[in-house]
Design an enzyme around this catalytic site. Structure first.
Site, PDB file in Angstrom:
ATOM      1  CG  ASP A 139      -9.785  24.480  28.729  1.00 50.40           C
ATOM      2  OD1 ASP A 139      -8.854  24.343  28.641  1.00 50.40           O
ATOM      3  OD2 ASP A 139     -10.558  24.266  28.093  1.00 50.40           O
ATOM      4  CD  GLU A 190      -5.574  22.135  27.351  1.00 52.23           C
ATOM      5  OE1 GLU A 190      -6.414  21.286  27.801  1.00 52.23           O
ATOM      6  OE2 GLU A 190      -6.006  23.374  27.268  1.00 52.23           O
ATOM      7  CG  ASP A 216     -13.559  27.337  26.909  1.00 58.10           C
ATOM      8  OD1 ASP A 216     -12.940  27.128  26.207  1.00 58.10           O
ATOM      9  OD2 ASP A 216     -14.416  28.511  26.745  1.00 58.10           O
TER      10      ASP A 216
END
Length: 165
Positions: A7, A66, A138
């Site tokens: 992430d 992502e 996260d």
């Protein structure tokens, strides 16, 4: 297959490693990298070095990250993109195939709803990876990205190759 999920973030980059054996998933490790340094170059180098250490420590077979979304703060989006670029470069340098997933696709895969809240993602990650205690939001998001790749990674890469040919 061992999957490293990332992430991306400039201040905090979340990461999570899972094992995928067919439809069975298990947690390996998770955490976050915090950028160090006074200027942007030093901070990005710090993230690169930390992601390299994670790759060396956990030896993933594949990675997932992502995709960047554009928000109202253009400068913030640019910085996020730079951190994401460093992560992608580090993964490519390690020779890892990388899947890229939109935030809504990750949430839809893990929670069942594309606009799920962080708490819902955390809850579902814990359900899908018994015994897992993410080290923050996260890290939970990174584990969710890895879970998404476990479900779509093989077909996603075949589709990418077909589009390029």
């Amino acid at each position: 297959m061992r999957i490293l999920g990332i992430d991306p973030g400039l201040r905090t980059l979340g990461w999570g490693v899972i094992e995928s054996n067919g439809s069975r998933l298990s947690h390996v490790a998770n955490g976050h990298c915090t950028s160090d340094g006074d200027d942007l170059g030093e901070r990005l180098l710090s993230l690169h070095n930390q992601v390299t250490e994670i790759i060396e420590a956990y030896a993933p077979d594949q990675a997932a990250i992502e995709q960047t979304f554009v928000n109202k703060d253009g400068a913030g989006t640019l910085k996020l993109g730079q951190a994401r670029g460093v992560a992608l470069l580090t993964l490519a340098k390690a020779g890892l195939p990388v899947g890229e997933y939109a935030p809504n696709r990750v949430k839809k895969t893990v929670v069942g709803v594309g606009h799920a809240e962080k708490e819902q993602v955390l809850h579902m990650v814990k359900l899908q990876l018994p015994g897992c205690e993410p080290k923050g939001p996260d890290a939970a998001d990174a584990l969710a990205i890895a879970i998404c790749h476990a479900y779509y990674g093989g077909t996603q890469q075949r589709q990418l190759k077909e589009k390029r040919a």
